[in-house]
Scaffold this motif. Structure first.
Motif, PDB file in Angstrom:
ATOM      1  N   ARG A 173       0.838  -1.207   0.000  1.00 26.68           N
ATOM      2  CA  ARG A 173       0.000   0.000   0.000  1.00 26.68           C
ATOM      3  C   ARG A 173       0.877   1.264   0.000  1.00 26.68           C
ATOM      4  NH1 ARG A 173      -2.350   1.875   5.464  1.00 26.68           N
ATOM      5  NH2 ARG A 173      -0.129   2.359   5.472  1.00 26.68           N
ATOM      6  N   ASP A 174       1.886   1.263   0.852  1.00 24.93           N
ATOM      7  CA  ASP A 174       2.797   2.426   0.908  1.00 24.93           C
ATOM      8  C   ASP A 174       3.496   2.657  -0.427  1.00 24.93           C
ATOM      9  OD1 ASP A 174       2.104   2.692   3.494  1.00 24.93           O
ATOM     10  OD2 ASP A 174       4.053   2.142   4.340  1.00 24.93           O
ATOM     11  N   LEU A 220       1.033   4.361  -2.673  1.00 19.22           N
ATOM     12  CA  LEU A 220       0.845   5.748  -2.231  1.00 19.22           C
ATOM     13  C   LEU A 220       2.080   6.587  -2.526  1.00 19.22           C
ATOM     14  CD1 LEU A 220      -0.959   5.199   1.207  1.00 19.22           C
ATOM     15  CD2 LEU A 220      -1.973   5.956  -0.964  1.00 19.22           C
ATOM     16  N   GLY A 221       3.248   5.975  -2.326  1.00 20.01           N
ATOM     17  CA  GLY A 221       4.495   6.697  -2.556  1.00 20.01           C
ATOM     18  C   GLY A 221       4.639   7.159  -3.999  1.00 20.01           C
ATOM     19  N   GLN A 222       4.046   6.410  -4.909  1.00 20.76           N
ATOM     20  CA  GLN A 222       4.112   6.804  -6.323  1.00 20.76           C
ATOM     21  C   GLN A 222       2.829   7.489  -6.763  1.00 20.76           C
ATOM     22  OE1 GLN A 222       5.695   3.862  -9.004  1.00 20.76           O
ATOM     23  NE2 GLN A 222       6.881   2.897  -7.372  1.00 20.76           N
ATOM     24  N   GLU A 223       1.997   7.833  -5.774  1.00 18.30           N
ATOM     25  CA  GLU A 223       0.726   8.518  -6.033  1.00 18.30           C
ATOM     26  C   GLU A 223      -0.135   7.741  -7.022  1.00 18.30           C
ATOM     27  OE1 GLU A 223       1.635  12.551  -6.987  1.00 18.30           O
ATOM     28  OE2 GLU A 223       2.363  12.970  -4.948  1.00 18.30           O
ATOM     29  N   LEU A 224      -0.210   6.427  -6.787  1.00 14.65           N
ATOM     30  CA  LEU A 224      -1.006   5.570  -7.648  1.00 14.65           C
ATOM     31  C   LEU A 224      -2.213   5.064  -6.871  1.00 14.65           C
ATOM     32  CD1 LEU A 224       1.940   3.497  -9.093  1.00 14.65           C
ATOM     33  CD2 LEU A 224       0.565   5.163 -10.354  1.00 14.65           C
ATOM     34  N   LEU A 225      -3.281   4.782  -7.592  1.00 15.72           N
ATOM     35  CA  LEU A 225      -4.452   4.191  -6.960  1.00 15.72           C
ATOM     36  C   LEU A 225      -4.207   2.696  -6.832  1.00 15.72           C
ATOM     37  CD1 LEU A 225      -7.216   6.102  -8.908  1.00 15.72           C
ATOM     38  CD2 LEU A 225      -6.482   6.466  -6.539  1.00 15.72           C
ATOM     39  N   TYR A 226      -4.762   2.116  -5.790  1.00 16.84           N
ATOM     40  CA  TYR A 226      -4.591   0.665  -5.620  1.00 16.84           C
ATOM     41  C   TYR A 226      -5.929   0.062  -5.222  1.00 16.84           C
ATOM     42  CZ  TYR A 226      -4.615   1.766  -0.654  1.00 16.84           C
ATOM     43  OH  TYR A 226      -4.974   2.226   0.577  1.00 16.84           O
ATOM     44  N   SER A 228       8.386  -2.472  -4.011  1.00 17.67           N
ATOM     45  CA  SER A 228       8.091  -1.343  -4.904  1.00 17.67           C
ATOM     46  C   SER A 228       8.279  -1.725  -6.371  1.00 17.67           C
ATOM     47  CB  SER A 228       8.941  -0.124  -4.538  1.00 17.67           C
ATOM     48  OG  SER A 228      10.291  -0.496  -4.511  1.00 17.67           O
TER      49      SER A 228
END
Ligand code: NAG
Length: 397
Positions: A348-349, A352-358, A389
């Motif tokens: 999840r991080d 979020l770190g790559q500003e992507l939706l999951y 990552s």
């Protein structure tokens, strides 16, 4: 506004320093006699001129060191300046004057709380990182925060703080080392107060250990001259030659009170290794099987086993070193093996770190890609959160 104090500094610095330059390692005992012998000009004038020149050279150097502390982004020039004045190392007394000057300057100007803008010591940031971004490591998180904050808040510690991180790969040892660098220093791992050594990269050949030892001692000394609070990170510590660790000994032993009064440096040393990872995993597995919850596991459950294991691992340079044998390490910090739910959080991080939706499904997919051990229980990710990552790339639209 900025201009005022800066001008004042330029004006006052040489005056402040003129009185001290004689003490700053540049005294020339033969100088007076030489002038009288030469019989040229007025006696004393040459001496005065010399002194002024020295004081100016010193103050330039001080100014560059000072500006490096106070004005970010100015240190590039300073590196060149310090290369020019090779051999001019800042004596202890000089370090103290620099501290005094910094404090004095900072009374006019908004400086950093620490008096050295390279040092940020953001404990709330560190706490937030350890609680929010480090998963499954309640013991390491608490221990690191408590010991590092406690140490840095001491006015004059009598030795370096030495923490040894142990656990499987991917459990967060490097991650925590980076968090420390980023929260304690403005420039994180790139700070000139922080040094990272990787055993197989920096000290690859055992036959050169004497050379490495010399270089290491030199680098530590230089870093400490530049900064009064330093961080040294030794990765792959299990592969460090015991002889190399000898070079660190002067920093690990307690200093006499007199030496401490003159020297208010703070040094944190981190060792990162896989040593003892197996025993940590065994203890955790047994406790979980006995019905404990992970968060109930305390440092008392682990540290004795971990320490015994490391002392017994005489085949590694680290276990065999005087440092371990003589108890020079302050804390052995266990990193627990990570479970499925932790790997999901790492995934999840990473999104979020790559500003992507999951999606929750994607997190499960990624967590399922890891191998879990032991064979029966399938409880712990054998790679921890390593390379998560990269794995999210499969799930990008
Ligand atoms: C400390 O770190 C937190 C979180 O990264 C940040 O929000 C805060 O601005 C930092 N404080 C200072 C004084 O730099």
């Amino acid at each position: 506004m900025l201009c005022g104090p800066r001008h004042l500094l330029w004006l006052c610095l040489p005056l402040l320093l003129a009185g001290t330059s004689g003490q700053l390692g540049a005294s020339r005992p033969g100088a007076g006699a030489e002038e009288e012998d030469s019989g040229r000009g007025w006696p004393g004038v040459r001496g005065l001129r010399e002194q002024l020149r020295e004081a100016t050279a010193l103050s330039k150097r001080y100014l560059s060191l000072l500006s490096c502390r106070i004005w970010p982004g100015k240190c590039e020039e300073d590196a060149a300046a310090s290369a020019q004045s090779q051999g001019w190392s800042l004596p202890l007394l000089g370090q103290q004057y620099l501290d005094i000057l910094t404090t004095w300057y900072c009374t006019f100007q908004d400086c950093c709380d620490s008096g050295d803008c390279r040092i940020s010591n953001n404990f709330s940031g560190l706490e937030a990182d350890l609680k929010g971004r480090l998963h499954g490591q309640h013991l390491a998180g608490e221990l690191v925060l408590r010991t590092v904050r406690g140490y840095l808040e001491l006015p004059r510690p009598d030795k370096a703080l030495v923490l040894s991180f142990h656990g499987w790969s991917g459990t967060g040892k490097n991650f925590v080392a980076r968090m420390l660098a980023e929260n304690l220093y403005r420039d994180g791992l790139n700070s000139d107060c922080v040094q990272v050594f990787i055993a197989t990269l920096h000290f690859p050949h055992p036959k050169y250990v004497d050379l490495y030892k010399e270089k290491l001692a030199d680098q530590i000394r230089k870093t400490q001259e530049r900064c009064r609070q330093t961080l040294f990170i030794f990765d792959e510590a299990e592969k460090l030659h015991p002889g190399l660790l000898e070079a660190l000994r002067p920093y690990l032993e307690r200093q006499a009170p007199e030496a401490r009064r003159a020297n208010s440096r703070k040094t944190i040393i981190l060792f990162l290794s896989n040593l003892g990872g197996k025993v940590v995993n065994e203890v955790v597995l047994n406790l979980l099987k006995a019905g404990w919850s992970r968060e109930e596991i305390t440092i008392e459950h682990l540290e004795p086993h971990l320490q015994a294991e490391i002392v017994a691992s005489t085949d590694s340079g680290f276990g065999n070193s005087c440092m371990v044998k003589e108890n020079l390490i302050d804390f052995f910090v266990p990193f627990l093996p990570l479970e499925y739910r932790h790997v999901r959080l790492c995934a999840r991080d990473a999104f979020l770190g790559q500003e992507l939706l999951y999606t929750e499904e994607a997190l499960d997919e990624i967590a399922k890609m890891m191998t879990y051990v032991p064979k029966e229980e399938q409880l712990f990710s054998s790679q921890g959160c390593k390379s998560i990552s990269q794995r999210i790339n499969y799930f990008l639209p």
